[in-house]
Design an enzyme around this catalytic site. Structure first.
Site, PDB file in Angstrom:
ATOM      1  N   SER A 236       0.923  -1.213   0.296  1.00  0.00           N
ATOM      2  CA  SER A 236       0.203  -0.160  -0.024  1.00  0.00           C
ATOM      3  C   SER A 236       0.785   1.241   0.269  1.00  0.00           C
ATOM      4  CB  SER A 236      -1.211  -0.140   1.303  1.00  0.00           C
ATOM      5  OG  SER A 236      -0.223   0.296   2.434  1.00  0.00           O
ATOM      6  N   CYS A 284      -3.311  -4.311  -8.211  1.00  0.00           N
ATOM      7  CA  CYS A 284      -2.533  -3.260  -7.765  1.00  0.00           C
ATOM      8  C   CYS A 284      -3.313  -2.763  -9.749  1.00  0.00           C
ATOM      9  CB  CYS A 284      -1.398  -3.182  -8.016  1.00  0.00           C
ATOM     10  SG  CYS A 284      -0.837  -4.616  -8.695  1.00  0.00           S
ATOM     11  N   GLU A 384      -8.708   3.962  -2.688  1.00  0.00           N
ATOM     12  CA  GLU A 384      -8.164   2.537  -3.119  1.00  0.00           C
ATOM     13  C   GLU A 384      -9.217   1.548  -2.746  1.00  0.00           C
ATOM     14  OE1 GLU A 384      -4.479   0.603  -2.580  1.00  0.00           O
ATOM     15  OE2 GLU A 384      -4.897  -0.531  -5.096  1.00  0.00           O
TER      16      GLU A 384
HETATM   17  P1  NAD Z   1       0.176  -3.999   2.466  1.00  0.00           P
HETATM   18  O1  NAD Z   1       0.937  -1.794   2.855  1.00  0.00           O
HETATM   19  O2  NAD Z   1      -0.746  -3.888   4.012  1.00  0.00           O
HETATM   20  O3  NAD Z   1       1.340  -4.625   2.935  1.00  0.00           O
HETATM   21  C1  NAD Z   1       2.562  -4.929   2.682  1.00  0.00           C
HETATM   22  C2  NAD Z   1       3.533  -5.502   3.577  1.00  0.00           C
HETATM   23  O4  NAD Z   1       4.267  -4.455   4.220  1.00  0.00           O
HETATM   24  C3  NAD Z   1       3.480  -6.780   3.899  1.00  0.00           C
HETATM   25  O5  NAD Z   1       4.522  -7.559   3.517  1.00  0.00           O
HETATM   26  C4  NAD Z   1       3.127  -6.473   5.686  1.00  0.00           C
HETATM   27  O6  NAD Z   1       3.440  -7.129   6.310  1.00  0.00           O
HETATM   28  C5  NAD Z   1       3.917  -5.237   5.501  1.00  0.00           C
HETATM   29  N1  NAD Z   1       3.173  -4.052   6.276  1.00  0.00           N
HETATM   30  C6  NAD Z   1       1.740  -3.682   6.647  1.00  0.00           C
HETATM   31  N2  NAD Z   1       1.179  -2.745   7.506  1.00  0.00           N
HETATM   32  C7  NAD Z   1       3.207  -2.669   8.023  1.00  0.00           C
HETATM   33  C8  NAD Z   1       3.378  -1.291   8.714  1.00  0.00           C
HETATM   34  N3  NAD Z   1       1.849  -0.362   9.433  1.00  0.00           N
HETATM   35  N4  NAD Z   1       4.405  -1.714   8.961  1.00  0.00           N
HETATM   36  C9  NAD Z   1       5.413  -1.548   7.550  1.00  0.00           C
HETATM   37  N5  NAD Z   1       5.241  -2.770   7.543  1.00  0.00           N
HETATM   38  C10 NAD Z   1       3.804  -2.761   7.255  1.00  0.00           C
HETATM   39  O7  NAD Z   1      -0.150  -3.835   1.751  1.00  0.00           O
HETATM   40  P2  NAD Z   1      -1.338  -5.400   0.937  1.00  0.00           P
HETATM   41  O8  NAD Z   1      -2.776  -4.919   1.897  1.00  0.00           O
HETATM   42  O9  NAD Z   1      -0.949  -6.381   1.684  1.00  0.00           O
HETATM   43  O10 NAD Z   1      -1.630  -5.464  -0.432  1.00  0.00           O
HETATM   44  C11 NAD Z   1      -2.143  -4.766  -1.229  1.00  0.00           C
HETATM   45  C12 NAD Z   1      -1.761  -2.748  -1.506  1.00  0.00           C
HETATM   46  O11 NAD Z   1      -0.504  -3.276  -2.568  1.00  0.00           O
HETATM   47  C13 NAD Z   1      -2.455  -2.518  -2.559  1.00  0.00           C
HETATM   48  O12 NAD Z   1      -2.933  -0.795  -2.044  1.00  0.00           O
HETATM   49  C14 NAD Z   1      -2.028  -2.613  -3.782  1.00  0.00           C
HETATM   50  O13 NAD Z   1      -2.353  -1.727  -4.601  1.00  0.00           O
HETATM   51  C15 NAD Z   1      -0.316  -2.761  -3.458  1.00  0.00           C
HETATM   52  N6  NAD Z   1       0.271  -3.498  -4.494  1.00  0.00           N
HETATM   53  C16 NAD Z   1       0.512  -2.662  -5.673  1.00  0.00           C
HETATM   54  C17 NAD Z   1       1.556  -3.227  -6.626  1.00  0.00           C
HETATM   55  C18 NAD Z   1       1.833  -2.190  -7.837  1.00  0.00           C
HETATM   56  O14 NAD Z   1       2.841  -3.038  -7.983  1.00  0.00           O
HETATM   57  N7  NAD Z   1       2.040  -1.417  -7.317  1.00  0.00           N
HETATM   58  C19 NAD Z   1       1.300  -4.813  -6.612  1.00  0.00           C
HETATM   59  C20 NAD Z   1       0.516  -5.158  -5.727  1.00  0.00           C
HETATM   60  C21 NAD Z   1      -0.186  -4.593  -4.983  1.00  0.00           C
END
Ligand code: NAD
Length: 500
Positions: A236, A284, A384
């Site tokens: 995210s 995404c 989103e």
């Molecule tokens: P997220 O940001 O919640 O988690 C991603 C990673 O960060 C995980 O490994 C998680 O353990 C870690 N994380 C979560 N909260 C955290 C915090 N407070 N501090 C540090 N680390 C933390 O994302 P998600 O919900 O797993 O995935 C969905 C998001 O990913 C959507 O926003 C989507 O658009 C994005 N995404 C982007 C792409 C791209 O290529 N741009 C591809 C896939 C997904």
């Protein structure tokens, strides 16, 4: 973290991978990995302790001493073998992925397959990690570059592509001579671990690939660790921005691929057969806003009718189009955004709340949902949604539609549907989004190119995979060399910056 239930206590534990061994964590903090279609607890994932994270990085640091000198052919052949193993185990990988993530089996195969393409690309590393040479830049002087690996690199991945995104990361990092510490999503780490097992079977030496699990604390430890040289993050925008800032301040190279709001423009001459509900909208690169230009605004009933034909069910059921979203919390969030959309004045054309899904009464389902009259300022537009909710907006002209998209902060992907080459070319030229589809709804580039999301969807200059990631995972060293042969006579000492 959820408290272990009696089933959870019996569920198998997900292991850490440190120094070539799958080890049980000594942590006291665990989280259940839950099948989103049934709520069955599939496994328990540990939140690794600081000592375990340090041990993973230390093992990567030690392994780098020899791995960085390992010949290109040896590195490449491991990925040739890994691509074969992934193909042989495709069915098992897809089934595991569907069980823990929810997407349909064909879509799960697609998730593995798009990662497999990067593994194939990594097997061609001999053609990718090439330096440059200029002969005779001064008398008897040649200048050349070498692309050297950085050291221990790390990857942090999201839940929505638990096969593809880890495979965007460790194969290219390792093929270029680095060692790696991967931190998969704690929501669905099992298919990622299976891929890591296959990677070891393919010949990745002990310590070259390590895996730790956890959430915020593990991520912060990775951002702060002095022996980690580069971090690739996908997730995210909120977390990615935090990772970018924290790790950059610690002097690391960082690339963050983040959130999106992908718009499509439908011009009236387009072919109507396009929708955006695959993977329950949890992509995404999914299209989440469609701008209907002029006459195409009359197509709303057709779009609604088409969406109504989509089958909502468990990902393993034949013919399913829309599986569950990842968790109960994700479902509640999508439903509350739908409620906000209604309150903000958008027209709910199709309501996917509380779908009836026989046999999966406990699953986290949201059916296809369509809003029309969506405008900036509404929560369903500004946030989103990450669920099967399509927002329809209207524009009088193509110029207005382009302006609408360029005013949105995100720049991950966009698409135009038209039969007019002139309209498509204008769109391609003027749209300020990093990945453009022309009659292609999800324009994710194949790995001979790079993933090039832009603006608020990305931090860092270089993308994952393709030529850009070879730059990301290497340091260019420029060597300027003069070799004297014995007959060269001295012309005095050169004390200037000029090469003579
Ligand atoms: P997220 O940001 O919640 O988690 C991603 C990673 O960060 C995980 O490994 C998680 O353990 C870690 N994380 C979560 N909260 C955290 C915090 N407070 N501090 C540090 N680390 C933390 O994302 P998600 O919900 O797993 O995935 C969905 C998001 O990913 C959507 O926003 C989507 O658009 C994005 N995404 C982007 C792409 C791209 O290529 N741009 C591809 C896939 C997904």
């Amino acid at each position: 973290m959820n408290a272990p239930t009696s089933t959870a206590v019996l569920a198998p534990t997900v292991k850490l991978l440190i120094g070539g061994k799958f080890v049980e964590s000594k942590t006291t903090q665990w989280r259940d990995v839950v099948n989103p279609a049934t709520q069955e607890v599939l496994a328990r994932v540990p939140f690794a302790t600081p000592e375990e994270i340090n041990a993973a990085v230390a093992s990567g640091k030690e392994a780098f001493k020899t791995w960085k000198k390992t010949p290109i052919g040896t590195r490449a052949r491991i990925f040739l073998k890994l691509q074969q193993l992934i193909r042989e185990n495709m069915g098992e990988l897809a089934a595991l992925l569907t069980a823990e993530q929810g997407k349909t089996l064909p879509d799960a195969e697609g998730d593995v397959f798009r990662g497999l393409e990067v593994v194939e690309h990594a097997a061609g590393i001999g053609n990718l990690q090439l330096g440059e040479l200029a002969n005779n830049v001064a008398n008897g002087v040649d200048t050349y570059t070498v692309m050297q690996p950085l050291g221990v690199c790390a990857g942090i991945t999201p839940f929505n592509f638990p096969a593809m995104i880890p495979l965007w990361m460790f194969p290219m990092a390792i093929a270029t001579g680095n060692t790696f510490v991967l931190k998969p999503s704690e929501q669905d780490p099992m298919v990622t671990m299976r891929l890591c097992e296959l990677a070891l079977e393919a010949g990745i030496p002990p310590g070259v690939l390590n895996v730790v699990h956890g959430g915020e604390d593990a991520v912060n430890a990775i951002c702060d660790h002095p022996d980690i040289k580069a971090i690739s993050f996908v997730g995210s925008t909120k977390v990615g921005t935090h990772v970018y800032n924290r790790a950059s301040l610690n002097g690391k190279r960082v690339q963050c691929m983040m959130g999106a709001k992908n718009h499509a423009i439908v011009v009236p001459d387009a072919n109507k057969d396009q929708t955006a509900f695959g993977a329950a909208g949890q992509r995404c690169m999914a299209l989440s806003v469609v701008i209907l230009v002029g006459e195409s605004q009359k197509w709303i009933p057709d779009l609604v009718a088409k969406a109504q034909t989509l089958k909502v069910s468990g990902g393993t059921e034949k013919g399913t189009d829309v599986g569950p979203v990842i968790s109960c919390a994700a479902r509640d969030r999508v439903v509350s955004l739908i409620e906000r959309g209604i309150a903000d004045g958008a027209t709910l054309e199709l309501d996917g709340r509380n779908p009836s899904v026989p046999g999966y009464e406990k699953g986290n389902f949201v059916g296809p949902t369509i809003f029309s009259g969506v405008k900036p300022g509404m929560s369903i537009y500004d946030q989103e949604i990450f669920g099967p909710v399509l927002c329809l907006a209207a524009a009088d002209t193509l110029d207005d539609a382009i302006e609408f998209i360029n005013a949105n902060p995100n720049g991950n992907g966009t698409a135009i549907f038209t039969q007019s080459g002139a309209a498509a070319r204008k769109f391609q030229e003027e749209i300020d989004v990093g990945q453009v589809g022309i009659n292609v709804p999800i324009p994710v580039p194949v790995p001979i190119f790079s993933f090039t999301g832009s603006r608020a969807s990305k931090l860092g200059d270089l993308g994952p995979y393709g030529k850009q990631v070879v730059m990301f995972y290497t340091q260019t060293k420029t060597v300027t060399a003069r070799w004297f042969d014995d007959s060269t006579s001295s012309q005095g000492v050169n004390t200037t910056i000029s090469l003579k």
